[in-house]
Design a protein around this motif. Sequence first.
Motif, PDB file in Angstrom:
ATOM      1  N   GLU A 148     -31.183 -28.909  39.505  1.00 45.51           N
ATOM      2  CA  GLU A 148     -32.450 -28.484  40.108  1.00 45.51           C
ATOM      3  C   GLU A 148     -32.626 -26.974  40.000  1.00 45.51           C
ATOM      4  O   GLU A 148     -33.717 -26.483  39.743  1.00 45.51           O
ATOM      5  CB  GLU A 148     -32.496 -28.892  41.590  1.00 45.51           C
ATOM      6  CG  GLU A 148     -32.539 -30.400  41.812  1.00 45.51           C
ATOM      7  CD  GLU A 148     -32.245 -30.780  43.252  1.00 45.51           C
ATOM      8  OE1 GLU A 148     -32.497 -29.948  44.151  1.00 45.51           O
ATOM      9  OE2 GLU A 148     -31.739 -31.908  43.469  1.00 45.51           O
ATOM     10  N   HIS A 204     -39.062 -26.191  34.848  1.00 39.36           N
ATOM     11  CA  HIS A 204     -40.211 -25.320  35.088  1.00 39.36           C
ATOM     12  C   HIS A 204     -39.781 -23.908  34.747  1.00 39.36           C
ATOM     13  O   HIS A 204     -38.675 -23.503  35.070  1.00 39.36           O
ATOM     14  CB  HIS A 204     -40.650 -25.383  36.553  1.00 39.36           C
ATOM     15  CG  HIS A 204     -41.333 -26.665  36.891  1.00 39.36           C
ATOM     16  ND1 HIS A 204     -40.676 -27.875  36.921  1.00 39.36           N
ATOM     17  CD2 HIS A 204     -42.622 -26.940  37.206  1.00 39.36           C
ATOM     18  CE1 HIS A 204     -41.545 -28.838  37.239  1.00 39.36           C
ATOM     19  NE2 HIS A 204     -42.725 -28.296  37.431  1.00 39.36           N
ATOM     20  N   SER A 260     -37.368 -33.892  31.076  1.00 38.85           N
ATOM     21  CA  SER A 260     -36.781 -33.003  32.072  1.00 38.85           C
ATOM     22  C   SER A 260     -37.833 -32.552  33.061  1.00 38.85           C
ATOM     23  O   SER A 260     -39.021 -32.810  32.900  1.00 38.85           O
ATOM     24  CB  SER A 260     -36.175 -31.772  31.403  1.00 38.85           C
ATOM     25  OG  SER A 260     -37.203 -30.834  31.130  1.00 38.85           O
ATOM     26  N   ASP A 261     -37.349 -31.897  34.082  1.00 38.63           N
ATOM     27  CA  ASP A 261     -38.239 -31.335  35.086  1.00 38.63           C
ATOM     28  C   ASP A 261     -38.230 -29.826  35.011  1.00 38.63           C
ATOM     29  O   ASP A 261     -38.499 -29.144  35.997  1.00 38.63           O
ATOM     30  CB  ASP A 261     -37.775 -31.757  36.484  1.00 38.63           C
ATOM     31  CG  ASP A 261     -38.344 -33.108  36.848  1.00 38.63           C
ATOM     32  OD1 ASP A 261     -39.518 -33.346  36.521  1.00 38.63           O
ATOM     33  OD2 ASP A 261     -37.617 -33.923  37.442  1.00 38.63           O
ATOM     34  N   LYS A 320     -45.135 -20.147  37.502  1.00 38.89           N
ATOM     35  CA  LYS A 320     -44.192 -21.145  37.000  1.00 38.89           C
ATOM     36  C   LYS A 320     -44.981 -22.344  36.499  1.00 38.89           C
ATOM     37  O   LYS A 320     -45.911 -22.802  37.154  1.00 38.89           O
ATOM     38  CB  LYS A 320     -43.253 -21.582  38.125  1.00 38.89           C
ATOM     39  CG  LYS A 320     -42.108 -20.620  38.347  1.00 38.89           C
ATOM     40  CD  LYS A 320     -41.161 -21.153  39.409  1.00 38.89           C
ATOM     41  CE  LYS A 320     -40.290 -20.038  39.952  1.00 38.89           C
ATOM     42  NZ  LYS A 320     -39.534 -20.441  41.139  1.00 38.89           N
ATOM     43  N   GLU A 321     -44.565 -22.830  35.345  1.00 42.24           N
ATOM     44  CA  GLU A 321     -45.232 -23.993  34.772  1.00 42.24           C
ATOM     45  C   GLU A 321     -44.196 -25.017  34.354  1.00 42.24           C
ATOM     46  O   GLU A 321     -43.085 -24.669  33.994  1.00 42.24           O
ATOM     47  CB  GLU A 321     -46.026 -23.584  33.522  1.00 42.24           C
ATOM     48  CG  GLU A 321     -47.160 -22.630  33.810  1.00 42.24           C
ATOM     49  CD  GLU A 321     -47.838 -22.155  32.536  1.00 42.24           C
ATOM     50  OE1 GLU A 321     -47.409 -22.552  31.433  1.00 42.24           O
ATOM     51  OE2 GLU A 321     -48.795 -21.385  32.652  1.00 42.24           O
ATOM     52  N   LYS A 322     -44.614 -26.264  34.370  1.00 46.21           N
ATOM     53  CA  LYS A 322     -43.735 -27.310  33.856  1.00 46.21           C
ATOM     54  C   LYS A 322     -43.623 -27.125  32.350  1.00 46.21           C
ATOM     55  O   LYS A 322     -44.617 -26.881  31.670  1.00 46.21           O
ATOM     56  CB  LYS A 322     -44.319 -28.682  34.164  1.00 46.21           C
ATOM     57  CG  LYS A 322     -43.420 -29.821  33.734  1.00 46.21           C
ATOM     58  CD  LYS A 322     -43.813 -31.112  34.456  1.00 46.21           C
ATOM     59  CE  LYS A 322     -43.107 -32.342  33.899  1.00 46.21           C
ATOM     60  NZ  LYS A 322     -41.687 -32.196  33.561  1.00 46.21           N
ATOM     61  N   ASP A 327     -33.460 -26.067  36.492  1.00 42.20           N
ATOM     62  CA  ASP A 327     -34.829 -26.510  36.219  1.00 42.20           C
ATOM     63  C   ASP A 327     -35.860 -25.582  36.846  1.00 42.20           C
ATOM     64  O   ASP A 327     -37.013 -25.559  36.436  1.00 42.20           O
ATOM     65  CB  ASP A 327     -35.045 -27.934  36.748  1.00 42.20           C
ATOM     66  CG  ASP A 327     -34.490 -28.983  35.804  1.00 42.20           C
ATOM     67  OD1 ASP A 327     -34.246 -28.644  34.629  1.00 42.20           O
ATOM     68  OD2 ASP A 327     -34.298 -30.132  36.231  1.00 42.20           O
ATOM     69  N   ASP A 328     -35.448 -24.858  37.861  1.00 44.40           N
ATOM     70  CA  ASP A 328     -36.359 -23.949  38.533  1.00 44.40           C
ATOM     71  C   ASP A 328     -36.241 -22.552  37.912  1.00 44.40           C
ATOM     72  O   ASP A 328     -35.650 -21.643  38.487  1.00 44.40           O
ATOM     73  CB  ASP A 328     -36.052 -23.912  40.032  1.00 44.40           C
ATOM     74  CG  ASP A 328     -37.055 -23.040  40.786  1.00 44.40           C
ATOM     75  OD1 ASP A 328     -38.110 -22.708  40.217  1.00 44.40           O
ATOM     76  OD2 ASP A 328     -36.758 -22.680  41.941  1.00 44.40           O
ATOM     77  N   ASP A 329     -36.773 -22.432  36.711  1.00 44.67           N
ATOM     78  CA  ASP A 329     -36.825 -21.143  36.019  1.00 44.67           C
ATOM     79  C   ASP A 329     -35.438 -20.526  35.817  1.00 44.67           C
ATOM     80  O   ASP A 329     -35.252 -19.330  36.005  1.00 44.67           O
ATOM     81  CB  ASP A 329     -37.744 -20.170  36.787  1.00 44.67           C
ATOM     82  CG  ASP A 329     -38.168 -18.987  35.926  1.00 44.67           C
ATOM     83  OD1 ASP A 329     -38.226 -19.139  34.691  1.00 44.67           O
ATOM     84  OD2 ASP A 329     -38.422 -17.904  36.493  1.00 44.67           O
ATOM     85  N   GLU A 335     -43.308 -28.349  28.776  1.00 45.09           N
ATOM     86  CA  GLU A 335     -43.493 -29.509  27.910  1.00 45.09           C
ATOM     87  C   GLU A 335     -43.630 -29.002  26.487  1.00 45.09           C
ATOM     88  O   GLU A 335     -44.620 -28.362  26.156  1.00 45.09           O
ATOM     89  CB  GLU A 335     -44.771 -30.267  28.290  1.00 45.09           C
ATOM     90  CG  GLU A 335     -44.916 -30.443  29.783  1.00 45.09           C
ATOM     91  CD  GLU A 335     -45.325 -31.851  30.178  1.00 45.09           C
ATOM     92  OE1 GLU A 335     -44.993 -32.779  29.431  1.00 45.09           O
ATOM     93  OE2 GLU A 335     -45.968 -31.989  31.223  1.00 45.09           O
ATOM     94  N   TYR A 358     -45.297 -20.462  25.898  1.00 45.51           N
ATOM     95  CA  TYR A 358     -44.639 -19.912  27.095  1.00 45.51           C
ATOM     96  C   TYR A 358     -43.989 -18.579  26.729  1.00 45.51           C
ATOM     97  O   TYR A 358     -43.145 -18.527  25.836  1.00 45.51           O
ATOM     98  CB  TYR A 358     -43.549 -20.846  27.608  1.00 45.51           C
ATOM     99  CG  TYR A 358     -44.013 -22.241  27.945  1.00 45.51           C
ATOM    100  CD1 TYR A 358     -44.455 -22.561  29.223  1.00 45.51           C
ATOM    101  CD2 TYR A 358     -44.000 -23.239  26.974  1.00 45.51           C
ATOM    102  CE1 TYR A 358     -44.872 -23.845  29.530  1.00 45.51           C
ATOM    103  CE2 TYR A 358     -44.419 -24.535  27.275  1.00 45.51           C
ATOM    104  CZ  TYR A 358     -44.855 -24.829  28.548  1.00 45.51           C
ATOM    105  OH  TYR A 358     -45.258 -26.105  28.846  1.00 45.51           O
TER     106      TYR A 358
END
Length: 497
Positions: free
Chosen positions: A379, A5, A2-3, A14-16, A382-384, A18, A269
């Motif tokens: 999207e 973050h 996934s993308d 913000k971090e990716k 994926d953006d927090d 993983e 996280y």
Amino acid sequence: MSDLHLYNSYTRQKEKFEPSVPGHVGLYVCGPTVSGESHLGHARPYITFDVVYRYLTHLGYKVRYVRNITDAGHFEEEGREAEDKVAKKAQLERLEPMELVQKYTNLYHWGMHMFNNVNPSIEPTATGHIVEQINMIQDIIAKGYAYEVNGSVYFDVKKYAEKYPYGKLSGRVLDDLLETTRELDGQEEKRNKVDFALWKNAPPEHIMRWTSPWGEGFPGWHIECSAMSSKYLGTTFDIHGGGMDLLFPHHESEIAQSTIAHGHAPVRYWMHNNMITIDGRKMGKSYNNVIKLTELFSGNHPMLEQAYHPMVIRFYILQTHYRSTLDFSNESLQASERAFRRLWEAYEVLHKLQHPGNAEAGDPTLDAQVKTWCTECKEFMDDDFNTAKVIANLFELAPIVNSIKGGQIAQTALSAETFKLLQETFKVYLEDVLGMQALQVQQSDKLDKVLMLLIEMRKEARTRKDFATSDQIRNKLAEAGVLLKDEKDGSVSYTIE
RNA sequence: GGUCGGAUGGCCGAGUGGCUAGGCUCAGCUCUGCAAAAGCUGCUACAGCGGUUCGAAUCCGCUUUCGACCUCCA
């Protein structure tokens, strides 16, 4: 995979995302202290992290979601009140402590169910993990970072800070904390006022007590989360969530304890939701401005103009990003209610629509726009976890759905593929990810048949142009809370308030 | 006092320097026997003052103001 973050409170950026073990996620969320009823403020983290859990699951991760229940009353660290919250209230209410714990646990579970929150994978209790907590404390003592005084054990923060970045999570500076002029009772046992309790000696009147190497007592406030999270998620796990007000001292202490016990930081996280405010002030016990969930759902509170359905509360919370404060008002809840009704009805309309099957879009511009709005939802998540933007896009799509039904947009305007995407997007985001469900339960067949009969009678009256009769049926039903809608195609549908 | 974070149209709220978020309310219109619902149209705001920039709601500084944490707190 996934993308995704997310905003990490620890690094303040913000971090990716993983996970440490590919495909798996360990998620720990601070649960309630079951010494009282949950209120609106409590609802936020549970709904926020429910969506986090749902979205991670949607992305295909195997998530172990641990949310504790604090059922052992804790002292305030400095012991200002020197009273176990649970024990005290139990005496007032003449209940056994565990009876009280059970009562509020049940109530809490009821609230979670009303909000349509998914059950955690494991819901450990503090009282069920006394042994683990004692073991962890012994370990910390053995490593030289805790000391015993009069049957209590304290964590040596000053010593810890010499080697480790104490205060990084919450932005504290140790020297500032040491300089704080505030004087609190019960500090004399500690080497430094910044030290916090791992174990507290229980005075004779204290009901909840356990035998330990240091005598009879009970665990300190912070140790349970460290002990239980490491037991079920490992000494390093991916996400730890909770309210912003837990940053200090709770989460800061967790980091310190676990770092000593395990030799490394426990969490990769950190996520923190912001507060719900009321008249610009945090809703919380200390301000005496809480609205309990039972009051919220029943409307039985001086500040409430009406009852609010749990799904309305959920929608209202998700319309705002989780890291922003959210101000309570009747006006905004009522706005959320109207908005959610409209959106959900569009979703139901979408369910029933049949696409003619054309592979080519009759209106390529609209088709492309719909595709964009649909794919953007991922999207945004994926953006927090930007649920506010997801909802905004669903509202962009709602008029299109209604227009296809109403005939303002041709059935063939969208390609079959895009139409399918549209249906999936609503299903996936509104139901699976945001966890929304209908305001009303399924009607019984019998009621449906009765209403269909009335609708049929009204229809006949209308064909006779006997509008007095038809309006009477409609008005009487409206009084009873059943709203009739004459559809474009001549059919009639109803909604029950 | 220390640390941190906000101030966005009537209200709630999203915003990654340039391209009107969205919701609710309100007004008008279409559809309708009437209504409701739905659709369409309209309502261009970023606390103040400076600065950087071709361009700032967005970056920097100052001011005003609100809040959170520092104590149990989601």
